[in-house]
Design an enzyme around this catalytic site. Structure first.
Site: not given
Ligand code: NAD
Ligand code: WQD
Length: 332
Positions: A60, A14, A152, A127, A229, A156, A33
């Site tokens: 870090d 992201i 996790y 999240s 979702r 958050k 990063d």
């Molecule tokens: P990502 O793992 O692709 O990106 C996170 C980045 O942070 C990585 O590049 C990693 O190398 C870096 N990082 C981790 N710990 C670090 C540290 N201590 N110092 C410096 N860099 C560090 O994840 P993402 O999907 O891009 O998620 C970004 C943020 O959004 C996270 O906080 C995640 O929890 C949150 N988020 C993600 C999702 C999702 O589904 N991807 C959903 C909700 C919230």
């Molecule tokens: C989506 C749907 C699964 C894999 C997670 C984190 C949440 C947020 C987003 C960071 C669900 C189904 C999945 C598979 C499946 N991340 N599924 N077979 O669980 O909504 O959320 O990511 O903050 O905190 O919990 O996302 O992509 O894992 O699942 O049927 O092999 O797909 O059961 O219904 P989720 P997901």
């Protein structure tokens, strides 16, 4: 002069998309990063896409001394967007300490640095997981925190509270389910761990890396029995950060916004749409329910629309086309 914005975790999934949108909107992003869960590919992709070199520092964020040095050398930063965290729900259950240390630790260090620098503007990656198993749908920002389904999720919730109790101006953005990649195919999710989210798994099955998708249960109280979702295109999500930043720099305060489409889709809706828009077959079987899975969750997006004027512009189809494009380009 362009306003400088520190983007922690800016080389990640992201974060990289947000760096691109920040730059295109006239800000100067600076990435910090430690590359623990991404690849240099994203840095190269960002620079190629923008035809410039975005400043990058391998630090870090849990290292207070290094972060203090960084801020001492960058006295002109206007705001911080804090993405850096670990994000695997499954791994957090196996190793909660790792998650508390990195996700909460990095936020604590950042808050200390902001205080020391008298720098006040912070945007935090939260999240929808903070809502746990919601009682009412759609969930809005006033919906209560329920028991987190994982360490996790606890991190958050804890970070949101730390930020709320701190003196800084802040926006916590509660993302729903980010999917897809940049249209260019140059940046995307480079996580080192095995994919555990639905859309990357679907793409890997279509590519032939995995034999099949296991759908986690089809006996839920939904239109086709599979979980619901709110899937949001990552480029739309990136733009929400820019709108949040514009607002925070204009209007001090503490804000929390959901970032979703408001539209609930089932697992099979995603599989069927992926097949249709990419003209592919996705082999799947119905398996048992996944423990702790939430039956349905989707966002009430009225607050972010009313206050920031942001709403999702891209369709699920666009997102699933881009997910397939990224699957192909990352294998090159
Ligand atoms: P990502 O793992 O692709 O990106 C996170 C980045 O942070 C990585 O590049 C990693 O190398 C870096 N990082 C981790 N710990 C670090 C540290 N201590 N110092 C410096 N860099 C560090 O994840 P993402 O999907 O891009 O998620 C970004 C943020 O959004 C996270 O906080 C995640 O929890 C949150 N988020 C993600 C999702 C999702 O589904 N991807 C959903 C909700 C919230
Ligand atoms: C989506 C749907 C699964 C894999 C997670 C984190 C949440 C947020 C987003 C960071 C669900 C189904 C999945 C598979 C499946 N991340 N599924 N077979 O669980 O909504 O959320 O990511 O903050 O905190 O919990 O996302 O992509 O894992 O699942 O049927 O092999 O797909 O059961 O219904 P989720 P997901």
């Amino acid at each position: 002069m362009k306003k400088k914005i520190l983007v922690t975790g800016g080389a990640g999934y992201i974060g990289s998309h947000t760096v691109v949108e920040l730059f295109l909107s006239g800000y100067q992003p600076i990435i910090v990063d430690n590359m623990c869960n991404t690849s240099e590919r994203n840095i190269i992709g960002i620079n190629n896409l923008l035809k410039t070199t975005i400043p990058f520092h391998n630090i870090d964020c849990t290292d207070l001394d290094q972060m203090n040095i960084f801020f001492e050398n960058h006295k002109d930063i206007h705001a911080v967007i804090h993405f850096a965290a670990y994000k695997s729900v499954g791994e957090s259950i196996e190793n909660p300490e790792k998650y508390y240390k990195n996700n909460i630790g990095s936020t604590e260090v950042l808050l200390k640095c902001l205080e020391k620098q008298k720098l006040k503007n912070l945007i935090f990656s939260s999240s929808c997981t903070v809502y746990g198993m919601p009682d009412k749908l759609p969930v809005n920002e006033g919906s209560p925190f329920k028991r987190a389904e994982s360490p996790y999720g606890e991190t958050k919730q804890k970070c949101e509270v730390l930020i709320k109790d701190n003196a800084c101006n802040s926006v916590s953005l509660r993302y729903f389910n980010p999917i897809g990649s940049h249209d260019s195919g140059l940046i995307g999710d480079c996580s080192s761990d095995n994919a555990s989210n639905l859309v990357p798994i679907v793409a890997e099955v279509a590519f032939g890396i995995r034999e099949r998708l296991i759908v986690n249960g089809n006996d839920y109280d939904t239109h086709d029995g599979t979980c619901i979702r709110d899937y949001i295109h990552v480029q739309d999500l990136a733009l929400a950060h820019v709108r949040a930043l514009d607002y925070l720099l204009a209007k001090e305060g503490k804000y929390i916004f959901n970032v979703g489409t408001g539209n609930g889709l089932s697992v099979l809706d995603i599989v069927n749409t992926f097949e249709q828009v990419n003209n592919l077959k996705v082999n799947y079987v119905i398996g048992p329910r996944r423990e702790g899975d939430i039956e349905k969750i989707y966002s009430d997006g009225s607050l972010i629309k009313n206050i920031l004027g942001w709403e999702a512009m891209r369709s699920t189809k666009d997102a699933l086309i881009s997910a397939w494009k990224w699957q192909n380009s990352k294998m090159l």
